[in-house]
Design an enzyme around this catalytic site. Structure first.
Site, mmCIF file in Angstrom:
data_model
loop_
_atom_site.group_PDB
_atom_site.id
_atom_site.type_symbol
_atom_site.label_atom_id
_atom_site.label_comp_id
_atom_site.label_asym_id
_atom_site.label_seq_id
_atom_site.Cartn_x
_atom_site.Cartn_y
_atom_site.Cartn_z
ATOM 1 N N ASP A 155 -9.607 5.338 -2.437
ATOM 2 C CA ASP A 155 -9.051 6.039 -2.761
ATOM 3 C C ASP A 155 -9.526 6.745 -3.995
ATOM 4 O O ASP A 155 -10.794 6.590 -4.206
ATOM 5 C CB ASP A 155 -8.048 4.931 -2.765
ATOM 6 C CG ASP A 155 -8.344 3.917 -4.258
ATOM 7 O OD1 ASP A 155 -9.200 4.109 -4.685
ATOM 8 O OD2 ASP A 155 -7.544 3.267 -4.746
ATOM 9 N N LEU A 181 10.903 5.660 -6.639
ATOM 10 C CA LEU A 181 9.341 5.739 -6.882
ATOM 11 C C LEU A 181 9.161 7.335 -6.256
ATOM 12 O O LEU A 181 8.208 7.459 -6.924
ATOM 13 C CB LEU A 181 9.237 5.241 -5.474
ATOM 14 C CG LEU A 181 9.252 3.583 -5.696
ATOM 15 C CD1 LEU A 181 8.759 2.956 -4.988
ATOM 16 C CD2 LEU A 181 7.939 3.291 -7.195
ATOM 17 N N GLU A 202 1.116 -1.194 -0.066
ATOM 18 C CA GLU A 202 0.030 0.296 0.148
ATOM 19 C C GLU A 202 0.675 1.282 -0.279
ATOM 20 O O GLU A 202 0.897 2.366 -0.360
ATOM 21 C CB GLU A 202 -0.748 0.528 0.949
ATOM 22 C CG GLU A 202 -1.726 -1.123 1.461
ATOM 23 C CD GLU A 202 -2.891 -0.837 0.370
ATOM 24 O OE1 GLU A 202 -2.930 0.128 -0.673
ATOM 25 O OE2 GLU A 202 -3.975 -1.996 -0.998
ATOM 26 N N TYR A 250 -6.287 6.021 4.289
ATOM 27 C CA TYR A 250 -6.763 4.671 3.574
ATOM 28 C C TYR A 250 -5.530 3.929 3.810
ATOM 29 O O TYR A 250 -5.981 2.565 3.787
ATOM 30 C CB TYR A 250 -6.435 5.855 1.970
ATOM 31 C CG TYR A 250 -5.556 4.166 1.066
ATOM 32 C CD1 TYR A 250 -6.733 3.919 0.563
ATOM 33 C CD2 TYR A 250 -4.200 4.661 0.674
ATOM 34 C CE1 TYR A 250 -6.661 2.672 -0.921
ATOM 35 C CE2 TYR A 250 -4.161 3.541 0.067
ATOM 36 C CZ TYR A 250 -4.999 3.046 -0.544
ATOM 37 O OH TYR A 250 -4.425 1.561 -2.055
#
Length: 356
Positions: free
Chosen positions: A138, A80, A37, A120
């Site tokens: 989301d 990333l 996640e 989330y």
């Protein structure tokens, strides 16, 4: 608001037929779910999958991640972006390893107390690993619900997030929280896509407000993004006596904790020209080899970068701004340093110059 009949049942039927084969869906391990996640925030699945597998290989348990040096974690994260995610991941791993003896908090409220874990992520871990019936909301879920029900609430507002979460939970089968949340996100990612939703094959086509009234591109509603801030950066890899000068970026800004070569920074192109003339030996700066101009986009910033490599004689004096705050590293040591991806990629393209 009239609820769509059999919504959860139809959604789960769709999910069983169309779900993608992803490794984090084959585990109930909260550590691996958490990893996936965090990695997938602001990241496409195709890109995130390789990072997930790499992290699991290097750090198979939360204890392994907690014990790793932060520089190693940042190096593994390289490419990333949003490096605060990696720093928060490492900090939370240490909390779980030390304060919780490696046992993951098992509820949404406890998970929210971990550094870097928001609504989330907490909902995802709580439902996927522990079957807590709390809805994940989301961008995919916003899009699905806004289009289905014709909701024009601004999704950038906190009260809208609460409204959508309540609506999703109203549909949620309490005993199938994990599958339902996965299905909601998958439906938005695969069927109800941002630009070209597959309305003709959608199981909710006859119930969907956006499909009936042609509002797919209007929903969901989100406040306009602010204009990207422009920044100008000039980098030089100084190479002397077999080593490169690198400096850790410590200020609270982009790329905190990452290493970069000598840098001059300005707010405008004109200011950059003046800085190069006044604050650096302009002739030395311009002698660099393989100078490249690169435009690098971040979420809220637009970076205009020029970068080059420069061999210094063994006894050459360093420019004044290089005397403090940095250090010399061999090319192999430089490889191991966490670096902004634009810097790392340039170094890989031109490291052969070090041997010429």
């Amino acid at each position: 608001m009239k609820m769509i009949p059999r919504f959860a049942g139809r959604l789960l039927e769709w999910y069983r037929l169309h779900q993608r084969d992803l490794p984090w869906r084959k585990t109930r391990d909260p550590y691996r779910i958490w990893l996936s996640e965090v990695i997938l925030q602001q990241t496409r699945v195709a890109q995130g999958l390789a990072y997930y597998e790499r992290f699991v290989e290097h750090y198979p348990t939360v204890h392994h991640l907690a014990k790793a040096p932060i520089e190693e974690v940042l190096r593994l994260w390289q490419g990333l972006g949003y490096y605060s995610r990696a720093r928060n991941l490492h900090a939370a791993a240490r909390t779980i390893s030390i304060q919780w003896a490696g046992r993951f908090p098992a509820s949404y409220d406890e998970l929210r107390r971990l550094k870097g874990v928001g609504d989330y992520t907490a909902a995802a871990i709580a439902s996927f690993a522990f079957d807590e019936p709390v809805a994940v909301v989301d961008g995919n879920v916003f899009r699905v619900l806004a289009r289905l029900y014709g909701l024009y609430d601004d999704i950038s507002r906190t009260k809208t997030k609460h409204k959508f979460k309540a609506l999703s939970e109203a549909h949620m089968p309490p005993q199938e929280a994990a599958a339902y949340n996965q299905a909601m996100m998958e439906f938005g990612a695969v069927q109800c896509t941002p630009q070209k939703p597959l309305c003709m094959t959608c199981p909710f086509r006859d119930d969907c407000y956006a499909a009936q009234y042609g509002k797919q591109q209007e929903l969901p509603v989100k406040s306009k993004k602010t204009t990207k801030r422009k920044r100008y950066l000039s980098y030089r890899f100084f190479y002397r006596n077999g080593k490169l000068w690198m400096q850790e970026r410590k200020q609270k800004d982009i790329w905190k904790g990452l290493y970069e070569p000598a840098r001059i920074e300005a707010a405008t192109a004109r200011e950059m020209e003046q800085l190069l003339q006044n604050e650096a030996p302009a002739a030395l700066w311009q002698q660099a080899q393989a100078i490249e101009q690169i435009r690098h986009l971040l979420t809220h910033q637009e970076l205009f970068i020029d970068i080059g490599m420069l061999h210094l004689p063994p006894d050459a004096a360093l420019p004044p701004f290089l005397k403090d705050g940095g250090d010399w590293f061999t090319p192999e040591e430089c490889d191991a340093l966490p670096k902004p991806i634009v810097i790392a990629q340039y170094f890989e393209r031109h490291r052969h110059l070090l041997h010429e």
